[in-house]
Enzyme design. Structure first.
Site, PDB file in Angstrom:
ATOM      1  N   CYS A 214       0.867  -1.189   0.000  1.00  0.00           N
ATOM      2  CA  CYS A 214       0.000   0.000   0.000  1.00  0.00           C
ATOM      3  C   CYS A 214       0.898   1.232   0.000  1.00  0.00           C
ATOM      4  O   CYS A 214       0.923   2.008   0.962  1.00  0.00           O
ATOM      5  CB  CYS A 214      -0.922   0.008   1.216  1.00  0.00           C
ATOM      6  SG  CYS A 214      -1.836  -1.542   1.467  1.00  0.00           S
ATOM      7  N   GLY A 218       4.665   6.888  -1.702  1.00  0.00           N
ATOM      8  CA  GLY A 218       5.982   6.273  -1.621  1.00  0.00           C
ATOM      9  C   GLY A 218       6.914   6.754  -0.541  1.00  0.00           C
ATOM     10  O   GLY A 218       8.119   6.522  -0.633  1.00  0.00           O
ATOM     11  N   GLY A 219       6.425   7.382   0.509  1.00  0.00           N
ATOM     12  CA  GLY A 219       7.322   7.845   1.564  1.00  0.00           C
ATOM     13  C   GLY A 219       8.114   6.714   2.202  1.00  0.00           C
ATOM     14  O   GLY A 219       9.345   6.792   2.325  1.00  0.00           O
ATOM     15  N   LYS A 220       7.432   5.650   2.590  1.00  0.00           N
ATOM     16  CA  LYS A 220       8.130   4.516   3.202  1.00  0.00           C
ATOM     17  C   LYS A 220       8.910   3.730   2.150  1.00  0.00           C
ATOM     18  O   LYS A 220       9.959   3.144   2.456  1.00  0.00           O
ATOM     19  CB  LYS A 220       7.142   3.616   3.940  1.00  0.00           C
ATOM     20  CG  LYS A 220       6.513   4.279   5.157  1.00  0.00           C
ATOM     21  CD  LYS A 220       5.609   3.323   5.910  1.00  0.00           C
ATOM     22  CE  LYS A 220       4.931   4.018   7.080  1.00  0.00           C
ATOM     23  NZ  LYS A 220       3.934   5.029   6.646  1.00  0.00           N
ATOM     24  N   ASP A 238      -0.076   0.094  -5.399  1.00  0.00           N
ATOM     25  CA  ASP A 238      -1.224   0.803  -4.837  1.00  0.00           C
ATOM     26  C   ASP A 238      -2.354   0.772  -5.861  1.00  0.00           C
ATOM     27  O   ASP A 238      -2.114   0.556  -7.058  1.00  0.00           O
ATOM     28  CB  ASP A 238      -0.871   2.253  -4.490  1.00  0.00           C
ATOM     29  CG  ASP A 238      -1.739   2.789  -3.356  1.00  0.00           C
ATOM     30  OD1 ASP A 238      -1.311   2.708  -2.192  1.00  0.00           O
ATOM     31  OD2 ASP A 238      -2.856   3.258  -3.627  1.00  0.00           O
ATOM     32  N   CYS A 339      -1.485   3.937  10.893  1.00  0.00           N
ATOM     33  CA  CYS A 339      -1.327   5.216  11.599  1.00  0.00           C
ATOM     34  C   CYS A 339      -2.581   5.453  12.434  1.00  0.00           C
ATOM     35  O   CYS A 339      -3.233   6.493  12.335  1.00  0.00           O
ATOM     36  CB  CYS A 339      -1.046   6.366  10.636  1.00  0.00           C
ATOM     37  SG  CYS A 339      -2.219   6.527   9.280  1.00  0.00           S
TER      38      CYS A 339
END
Length: 398
Positions: A214, A218-220, A238, A339
């Site tokens: 997911c 794309g931060g992680k 995604d 989160c």
């Protein structure tokens, strides 16, 4: 704009935000920006003042209000009685007050959500809720493919190291990230320290096959690429085309060359991922969730969440865990991240998943407050200074 006109502008924006929360519309920031795009007469000082008032009201009113006027009246009665002077029916200000008109109640969150959060925090619930509704800091992640934390600290200045993650920096005040050469040239990314910790908890290493199921924007994924030293295979998936489309230019800027993007069709993900079945060393499930851990950034999320929506999210989380399990090789691992600070989406969701599946066991994670490993990590603004997260892991037995 006069003070009364600013109050009326805040009410009009709040009307839009309430409607969007009810109907699944755009985020508050987007709506405020659109509002002022058609009102060029409002100066920068006006926009800042109105925006600050809007977010003060949203943070103070936990239950979704009837409309913007009732929300602002409730806030004014509880926190800033001087605002009531604007309700005089003059000029461009709000209409005059009417006896008995609705006023939203001030509360930290809807009662049913407070009850669920109290199941986690107990007597500490008021402090944790207050921290969840505070203003979030600006965190940066140093891209170790291009720089070191010491070098970026010296270059950027006005930032401090964050102990939660080795590559995290926190701005001391307002920082125009877009103007930083370090950002434009890919040496830093904007990323909450808790999100950085979640990526580190994956323990991705060079040469592995990693699937970010997911990935969103794309931060992680970018953090995983740096942890892998650009060696291995990293597939970012995604179902949201617009968000996933943001990743390739971000990856190019960061020098992350191992990332492949894969757009999935909702409900047909397994077919698109069939070639990866049983091959991944690591699958990260950063699942859709209530977002209760991100209220500092998105306080209107409290107005969007209902028990029915939470039930739908729980079903989707279970479905994604089932999908992820098919992708992990024997001896490989699955990391589950939300989160959210609701136990039903965190440890309870992972425990339910593991209890009904043979061949899997909970995997240990590093505790952010010490070296002792734990089966799950909960991060909170009140204790860790970052967004709220639950992070858990499982290993597929050989």
């Amino acid at each position: 704009m006069t003070p009364s006109a600013r109050v009326q502008a805040a009410i009009e924006c709040l009307d839009l935000i309430v409607a969007a929360a009810r109907d699944g519309g755009a985020a508050a920031d987007t709506l405020i920006q659109r509002y002022f795009q058609t009102r060029r007469y409002a100066g920068s000082g006006d926009r800042r003042a109105v925006r600050a008032l809007i977010y003060a009201v949203i943070r103070a009113v936990g239950e979704r209000p009837e409309d913007g006027r009732s929300a602002l009246l409730g806030y004014a009665r509880a926190h800033d009685a001087a605002l009531l002077e604007a309700f005089a029916g003059d000029g461009h200000g709000p209409a005059a007050l009417v006896d008995g008109e609705p006023e939203a109640a001030v509360s930290p969150a809807p009662a049913w959500l407070v009850e669920q959060l109290a199941a986690r925090f107990g007597d500490d619930t008021p402090r944790q809720l207050a921290a969840l509704l505070d203003r979030a800091p600006l965190d940066l992640r140093v891209n170790t493919l291009k720089a070191t934390r010491d070098a970026v600290t010296a270059e950027v200045g006005e930032v401090d190291a964050v102990t939660l993650a080795p590559d995290a920096l926190r701005a001391r005040g307002d920082l125009n990230v877009d103007a930083l050469p370090a950002y434009r040239e890919g040496r830093v990314e904007v990323q909450d320290a808790g999100s950085q910790f979640a990526a580190l908890a994956c323990a991705a290493v060079a040469g592995e096959t990693v699937i970010d199921l997911c990935a969103g924007a794309g931060g992680k994924t970018l953090a995983l690429a740096a942890a892998m030293g650009n060696a291995g295979r990293l597939i970012a998936c995604d179902t949201d085309r617009a968000r996933l489309r943001q990743l390739p230019p971000r990856a190019e800027r960061a020098g992350a060359t191992i990332i492949e993007t894969l757009l999935l069709d909702p409900g047909r993900e397994a077919a698109a991922l069939a070639d990866f079945a049983g091959t991944a060393d690591l699958v990260l499930v950063d699942a859709p969730c209530s977002g209760t851990g991100t209220w500092r950034r998105n306080p209107e999320a409290r107005w969007r969440l209902t028990p029915e929506r939470l039930a739908r999210l729980a079903h989707e989380q279970a479905r994604l865990l089932d999908l992820a399990a098919t992708l992990v090789r024997p001896g490989g691992r699955l990391v589950y991240v939300v989160c959210s600070l609701l136990p039903v989406e965190g440890e309870a969701r992972l425990a339910t998943y593991l209890s009904g599946r043979d061949g899997w066991t909970a995997a240990p994670l590093r505790n952010p407050s010490g070296s002792v490993t734990v089966n799950g990590v909960v991060l909170t603004p009140g204790d860790d200074g970052c967004d709220g997260f639950f992070i858990g892991a499982a290993t597929r037995l050989c």
